[in-house]
Design an enzyme around this catalytic site. Sequence first.
Site, PDB file in Angstrom:
ATOM      1  N   TYR A 142       0.818  -1.214   0.000  1.00 12.62           N
ATOM      2  CA  TYR A 142       0.000   0.000   0.000  1.00 12.62           C
ATOM      3  C   TYR A 142       0.854   1.266   0.000  1.00 12.62           C
ATOM      4  CZ  TYR A 142      -4.657  -1.988   0.847  1.00 12.62           C
ATOM      5  OH  TYR A 142      -5.853  -2.637   0.730  1.00 12.62           O
ATOM      6  N   LYS A 190       3.045 -15.421   2.381  1.00 11.09           N
ATOM      7  CA  LYS A 190       3.282 -16.153   1.126  1.00 11.09           C
ATOM      8  C   LYS A 190       4.779 -16.409   1.063  1.00 11.09           C
ATOM      9  CE  LYS A 190       1.715 -17.755  -2.862  1.00 11.09           C
ATOM     10  NZ  LYS A 190       0.771 -18.884  -2.966  1.00 11.09           N
ATOM     11  N   ASP A 222      -3.077 -18.271   0.330  1.00 10.02           N
ATOM     12  CA  ASP A 222      -4.077 -18.965  -0.495  1.00 10.02           C
ATOM     13  C   ASP A 222      -4.758 -20.067   0.307  1.00 10.02           C
ATOM     14  OD1 ASP A 222      -1.585 -20.186  -0.496  1.00 10.02           O
ATOM     15  OD2 ASP A 222      -1.645 -20.812  -2.593  1.00 10.02           O
ATOM     16  N   ASP A 246      -6.436  -7.052   4.211  1.00  8.09           N
ATOM     17  CA  ASP A 246      -7.553  -6.380   3.545  1.00  8.09           C
ATOM     18  C   ASP A 246      -8.463  -7.423   2.902  1.00  8.09           C
ATOM     19  OD1 ASP A 246      -9.053  -4.266   2.323  1.00  8.09           O
ATOM     20  OD2 ASP A 246      -7.998  -4.687   0.447  1.00  8.09           O
ATOM     21  N   ASP A 250     -12.411  -9.018   4.338  1.00  2.00           N
ATOM     22  CA  ASP A 250     -13.669  -8.974   3.571  1.00  2.00           C
ATOM     23  C   ASP A 250     -14.227 -10.384   3.405  1.00  2.00           C
ATOM     24  OD1 ASP A 250     -13.521  -6.205   3.087  1.00  2.00           O
ATOM     25  OD2 ASP A 250     -14.218  -6.430   1.022  1.00  2.00           O
TER      26      ASP A 250
HETATM   27  C1  IPM Z   1     -10.415  -1.153   3.965  1.00  2.68           C
HETATM   28  C2  IPM Z   1     -10.662  -0.569   2.605  1.00  2.68           C
HETATM   29  C3  IPM Z   1      -9.501   0.345   2.241  1.00  2.68           C
HETATM   30  C4  IPM Z   1      -8.241  -0.507   2.219  1.00  2.68           C
HETATM   31  C5  IPM Z   1      -9.670   1.114   0.931  1.00  2.68           C
HETATM   32  C6  IPM Z   1     -10.936   1.914   0.902  1.00  2.68           C
HETATM   33  C7  IPM Z   1      -8.477   1.975   0.634  1.00  2.68           C
HETATM   34  O1  IPM Z   1     -10.844  -1.570   1.679  1.00  2.68           O
HETATM   35  O2  IPM Z   1     -10.322  -0.378   4.940  1.00  2.68           O
HETATM   36  O3  IPM Z   1     -10.321  -2.365   4.085  1.00  2.68           O
HETATM   37  O4  IPM Z   1      -7.943  -1.147   1.199  1.00  2.68           O
HETATM   38  O5  IPM Z   1      -7.540  -0.522   3.222  1.00  2.68           O
HETATM   39 MG    MG Z   2     -10.919  -3.535   2.489  1.00  8.62          MG
END
Ligand code: IPM
Ligand code: MG
Length: 352
Positions: A142, A190, A222, A246, A250
Amino acid sequence: MKYKIAVLSGDGIGPEIIEQAIKVLNAVGKKFNHEFEYTSALVGAIAIDKTGNPYPEETHQLCMNSDAVLFGAIGDPKYDNNPNATVRPEQGLLEMRKRLGLYANIRPVSTFQSLLHKSPLRQDLIEGADFVVVRELTGGIYFGEPRGRSEDRKKAFDTLVYSKDEIVRIVKLGFEYAQKRNKRLTVVDKANILATSRLWRETVQEMEPDYKDVTVDYMFVDNAAMQIIQWPKKFDVIVTENMFGDILSDEASVITGSLGLLPSASVGIHTSVFEPIHGSYPQATGKNIANPLATILSAAMMLEVSFDLVEEAKAIRDAVDKSLEMSIVTEDISGGKAYKTSEVGDWIAGEI
Ligand code: IPM
Ligand code: MG
């Protein structure tokens, strides 16, 4: 006591969901006799529109001078669909994380009894699943330099870089969480491919003797992606680098049945930030349909983590549980009648 909270609502559904969290905090303030003082500031696309900067200096100063930051969401399709935009809302979030030194993002994942049937996974697989993703937040791909495009613009590159110090400070936190929980730490990397991952492994192995009560295992990302879905109950604390964290967080949100339920805390050197893990959900903006629970639960994390108000945080979680049991919920998780964002907020505040 009086607590100063910086409110950064951001874009899309941000303002609607933040409004509900504030209602709930005010109910807590009233019940437990605390004063919460809110000051708003701009961040994200709305900040670009008004100032040209996704994280204006004024916003940063407010965050630095507050006891905690409550954050909504950022992102706007007009930037997502324009890869040539030079300023992007997400830069505001990244700059905030970097300048506040928020190197750790804590994302707890647990199921709600009354929502088990909403998960796309089988109930027996997820019932009782309860783990925390500790995501490194200010390093890795990032932020690594160099990044960009070649002169002929036919190549693009990003840099994944980690220093030992960055790894030590986040892994230390992972170990400490594991010690407070079920004493299992999974390091996701990884290492079969990436040099940075091998440095992570080497560093964690060196740290292991200092945390003899914690069982550590190492998992390639993975494989972890598969196991989180297949056996979510086997995890306790997962510690991982920025981008893997990240993606996996999700993915993990699916277990609970909705991305709209997961809160997070970002902690580090300066003021901590509390935000839902979901995005700005532009399609729902202004419709009063977005699920406010992740933000309300982020406010609960704020009370606990930043202000040490454990009982108050519990009052919020209990009220949220009750709203779920009674199906006072938004359309993403409702089986029948769907309540509006503001109705869910009103109900939870009233319950408290
Ligand atoms: C999160 C989001 C952010 C990230 C984006 C919006 C930049 O997906 O907080 O997980 O990738 O960190
Ligand atoms: Mg995110």
